[in-house]
Design a protein around this motif. Structure first.
Motif, PDB file in Angstrom:
ATOM      1  N   SER A  86     -37.447  11.318  29.859  1.00 49.54           N
ATOM      2  CA  SER A  86     -37.373  12.392  30.852  1.00 49.54           C
ATOM      3  C   SER A  86     -37.997  13.664  30.326  1.00 49.54           C
ATOM      4  O   SER A  86     -37.785  14.043  29.172  1.00 49.54           O
ATOM      5  CB  SER A  86     -35.910  12.670  31.212  1.00 49.54           C
ATOM      6  N   TYR A 119     -37.792  17.516  31.185  1.00 48.87           N
ATOM      7  CA  TYR A 119     -36.905  18.412  31.921  1.00 48.87           C
ATOM      8  C   TYR A 119     -37.558  19.765  32.174  1.00 48.87           C
ATOM      9  O   TYR A 119     -38.338  20.255  31.361  1.00 48.87           O
ATOM     10  CB  TYR A 119     -35.601  18.622  31.140  1.00 48.87           C
ATOM     11  N   GLU A 120     -37.166  20.372  33.290  1.00 50.04           N
ATOM     12  CA  GLU A 120     -37.708  21.674  33.668  1.00 50.04           C
ATOM     13  C   GLU A 120     -37.267  22.785  32.723  1.00 50.04           C
ATOM     14  O   GLU A 120     -38.033  23.687  32.410  1.00 50.04           O
ATOM     15  CB  GLU A 120     -37.267  22.013  35.099  1.00 50.04           C
ATOM     16  N   ASN A 121     -36.006  22.705  32.256  1.00 51.77           N
ATOM     17  CA  ASN A 121     -35.500  23.763  31.390  1.00 51.77           C
ATOM     18  C   ASN A 121     -34.557  23.186  30.341  1.00 51.77           C
ATOM     19  O   ASN A 121     -34.227  22.009  30.358  1.00 51.77           O
ATOM     20  CB  ASN A 121     -34.817  24.875  32.204  1.00 51.77           C
ATOM     21  N   SER A 149     -31.069  20.192  33.567  1.00 45.27           N
ATOM     22  CA  SER A 149     -30.471  19.996  34.886  1.00 45.27           C
ATOM     23  C   SER A 149     -31.439  19.382  35.900  1.00 45.27           C
ATOM     24  O   SER A 149     -31.006  18.824  36.900  1.00 45.27           O
ATOM     25  CB  SER A 149     -29.935  21.326  35.419  1.00 45.27           C
ATOM     26  N   LYS A 150     -32.745  19.481  35.645  1.00 35.08           N
ATOM     27  CA  LYS A 150     -33.718  18.949  36.590  1.00 35.08           C
ATOM     28  C   LYS A 150     -34.847  18.250  35.847  1.00 35.08           C
ATOM     29  O   LYS A 150     -35.484  18.816  34.974  1.00 35.08           O
ATOM     30  CB  LYS A 150     -34.302  20.080  37.445  1.00 35.08           C
ATOM     31  N   ILE A 151     -35.076  16.997  36.217  1.00 34.59           N
ATOM     32  CA  ILE A 151     -36.170  16.218  35.640  1.00 34.59           C
ATOM     33  C   ILE A 151     -37.430  16.503  36.448  1.00 34.59           C
ATOM     34  O   ILE A 151     -37.432  16.378  37.671  1.00 34.59           O
ATOM     35  CB  ILE A 151     -35.853  14.711  35.653  1.00 34.59           C
ATOM     36  N   THR A 152     -38.508  16.889  35.764  1.00 32.58           N
ATOM     37  CA  THR A 152     -39.771  17.158  36.456  1.00 32.58           C
ATOM     38  C   THR A 152     -40.729  15.976  36.387  1.00 32.58           C
ATOM     39  O   THR A 152     -41.633  15.870  37.207  1.00 32.58           O
ATOM     40  CB  THR A 152     -40.476  18.401  35.884  1.00 32.58           C
TER      41      THR A 152
END
Length: 172
Positions: free
Chosen positions: A40, A42-44, A48-51
């Motif tokens: 994965s 991740y955005e940050n 919390s969010k997979i890009t």
């Protein structure tokens, strides 16, 4: 006219100083060419969010590499690329076992240092034709690696000039 040039020089200098510094490239690592899973991106840092989901394209023999721009204890901030298809995305990835590097072939064994500088004592040497080596961390262009050689576990720092981040050739 002289005063105008003087003020333009001051403004130019002030604007240059006000520009944010780009992140320093801390090195390049590979997704193990034998790794068939996905990781994965991740955005940050909170994850919390997979890009993007990143994996080697085994069928096309297009492998993933990461340019490291920063790190924490458990994560790297990277720009992800395929060697052939190019840029994937930027974000955070977990420091997993499938991330590593090869060593360049030299006429001698490769020194592994206790700290990330060549004035530090060496902890071991590894052969010039080592297999894929796990990367644990980075410090500027130095990579902290973990490998074993002749039954001995080796943990230390690999200098940039010995790193080969190309799965297709030996970086001669």
């Amino acid at each position: 006219m002289k005063y105008l040039l003087y003020w333009l020089l001051i403004i130019q200098t002030s604007c240059s100083i006000a520009q944010p510094k780009k992140e320093q490239n801390s090195g390049t690592i590979l997704l193990d060419p034998d790794f068939t899973g996905k990781i994965s991106l991740y955005e940050n840092i909170s994850m919390s969010k997979i890009t993007a989901m990143v994996n080697n394209n085994i069928d096309e023999e297009d492998f993933v590499y990461f340019v490291i721009n920063g790190s924490t204890k458990d994560l790297y901030h990277v720009k992800a690329y395929y060697f052939i298809a190019g840029y994937i995305n930027e974000g955070w990835i977990s420091k997993i076992n499938a991330l590593g590097i090869y060593v360049k072939p030299y006429d001698k064994a490769i020194p592994i240092y206790r700290e990330s500088n060549d004035l530090s004592p060496t902890v071991a040497t590894i052969p010039k034709n080592s297999n894929f080596i796990k990367v644990l961390d980075c410090n500027n262009s130095w990579l902290k690696i973990e490998t074993s050689y002749e039954g001995t576990n080796i943990n230390g720092w690999l200098e940039k000039k010995y790193q080969c981040d190309n799965p297709y050739n030996s970086c001669n």
